[in-house]
Design an enzyme around this catalytic site. Sequence first.
Site, PDB file in Angstrom:
ATOM      1  N   ASP A 154      -5.734   8.845   3.341  1.00 45.78           N
ATOM      2  CA  ASP A 154      -5.666   9.148   1.870  1.00 45.78           C
ATOM      3  C   ASP A 154      -6.765   9.792   1.370  1.00 45.78           C
ATOM      4  O   ASP A 154      -6.854  10.574   0.436  1.00 45.78           O
ATOM      5  CB  ASP A 154      -5.408   7.808   1.128  1.00 45.78           C
ATOM      6  CG  ASP A 154      -4.259   6.784   1.331  1.00 45.78           C
ATOM      7  OD1 ASP A 154      -3.299   7.752   1.923  1.00 45.78           O
ATOM      8  OD2 ASP A 154      -4.230   5.634   1.491  1.00 45.78           O
ATOM      9  N   HIS A 188       1.848   4.326  -2.857  1.00 41.37           N
ATOM     10  CA  HIS A 188       2.223   5.737  -2.749  1.00 41.37           C
ATOM     11  C   HIS A 188       3.486   6.181  -3.121  1.00 41.37           C
ATOM     12  O   HIS A 188       3.638   7.296  -3.976  1.00 41.37           O
ATOM     13  CB  HIS A 188       1.876   6.051  -1.435  1.00 41.37           C
ATOM     14  CG  HIS A 188       0.467   6.006  -0.800  1.00 41.37           C
ATOM     15  ND1 HIS A 188      -0.584   6.893  -1.287  1.00 41.37           N
ATOM     16  CD2 HIS A 188      -0.027   5.445   0.373  1.00 41.37           C
ATOM     17  CE1 HIS A 188      -1.607   6.468  -0.741  1.00 41.37           C
ATOM     18  NE2 HIS A 188      -1.346   5.680   0.213  1.00 41.37           N
ATOM     19  N   HIS A 235       0.765  -1.205   0.050  1.00 42.05           N
ATOM     20  CA  HIS A 235       0.206   0.063  -0.016  1.00 42.05           C
ATOM     21  C   HIS A 235       0.835   1.215  -0.064  1.00 42.05           C
ATOM     22  O   HIS A 235       0.656   2.206  -0.871  1.00 42.05           O
ATOM     23  CB  HIS A 235      -0.877   0.177   1.414  1.00 42.05           C
ATOM     24  CG  HIS A 235      -1.628   1.321   1.497  1.00 42.05           C
ATOM     25  ND1 HIS A 235      -3.243   1.055   1.217  1.00 42.05           N
ATOM     26  CD2 HIS A 235      -1.506   2.649   2.053  1.00 42.05           C
ATOM     27  CE1 HIS A 235      -3.838   2.154   1.522  1.00 42.05           C
ATOM     28  NE2 HIS A 235      -2.646   3.147   1.700  1.00 42.05           N
ATOM     29  N   GLU A 236       1.946   1.307   0.928  1.00 42.72           N
ATOM     30  CA  GLU A 236       2.753   2.353   1.029  1.00 42.72           C
ATOM     31  C   GLU A 236       3.680   2.597  -0.206  1.00 42.72           C
ATOM     32  O   GLU A 236       4.078   3.675  -0.477  1.00 42.72           O
ATOM     33  CB  GLU A 236       3.575   2.616   2.285  1.00 42.72           C
ATOM     34  CG  GLU A 236       2.525   2.426   3.592  1.00 42.72           C
ATOM     35  CD  GLU A 236       1.689   3.632   3.725  1.00 42.72           C
ATOM     36  OE1 GLU A 236       1.973   4.696   3.045  1.00 42.72           O
ATOM     37  OE2 GLU A 236       0.792   3.347   4.230  1.00 42.72           O
TER      38      GLU A 236
END
Length: 383
Positions: free
Chosen positions: A167, A72, A68-69
């Site tokens: 987010d 980003h 997930h990170e």
Amino acid sequence: MFTNAVKLFSIAGFDIKLDPSWLIIAAIITWSLGQNYFPHTLPGESPGIYFIMAIVAMILFFASLLLHELAHSVIARRYGLKIGGITLFLFGGVAELESEPRLAMEEFWVAVAGPVMSVALAFGFWALSLIAQLADSPAAAVVVLSYLATINLILALFNLVPAFPLDGGRILRAWLWHRSGDIQRATGTATKAGVAFAYVLMGLGLLALFQGAVISAIWQIMIGGFLLVAARSAYQEQITRVTFSDRTVSDLMRREPITVGPDLRLSDLVDQVVLRHGLSFVPVVEDDILLGHIDRAILLKIDREHWSSTRVGDVFAGLDETPTLPPDTPVEDLMKSIAKTGQRKFLVVEGHSLLGLISLSDIVRHLELSDLVVARTRSSSLP
């Protein structure tokens, strides 16, 4: 941000770090899954099987957080934004952006990348659980995969809540920024939503506490408190960034600071400079040439009875021990130096000439004045 984090490895040029607080949440998740969730979902297995299921699920959950990170981070790097690394900690994971997006669309795509990855992972684990069922795999594997599909979907939905700095809050800020063209006002509105959501989460935690769900209540209160602090901190960082954008230390420094010569006795330094002007850090100058500095730490190393017989030139710190900056240093770089070194005062120097002095208190004072001007401007514009 995470001073105690330990680097584990690197992926695609990003340093992956682990904060010691991660051990707490890893243990809680493992215990909760092994003692409650999996025995309830798949009764009849041995404690050892539940423990193995819990360990595997916990590791894959944090791998999902890492992806997930990473999503980003990859999009942020594509836009030229600097990433300090990715850290796993008590409340999950965070990609440490060292610079903010320059355009609203950059903000949007960086923010939305994480939830998109989580949704993709949820679909992937769901598909794998179906394949495992069709292949008549062990029930434990199916349950673990189903759990990972569910938790990734929950992670995506939670992060899409329009509450800064989640987010969803960053997506909200991007939309407001795009509409108004004012990133500071957009950040303020998104932050208010984040603060409201944090209070709601803590309120639900208190309600759960009165209903006897102690662990769930404590967890909600902790997450709400973290979001509250994070939202306010992010807003303050944004104000600071806007206030000091394109500003250098020469714009904020105190010109013509009080200086002393090397022949001054320490007793006179204390009486005439330190006590009279309330100074703890004084440049040492002779014939307009900066020699170094003397501060309270140096004075405290000298016995009081020797102050009258000791001169500044005998004990001062030379230029190699003096924190100095050129006048064109960006204020943002100065703030990074303060955070990294803990040094609160710097001399602004060109060659061997002292141009001024700048300290953390000067930055804070300027920031407070800027906040006051903004507040008055907004209040005067109200109908």
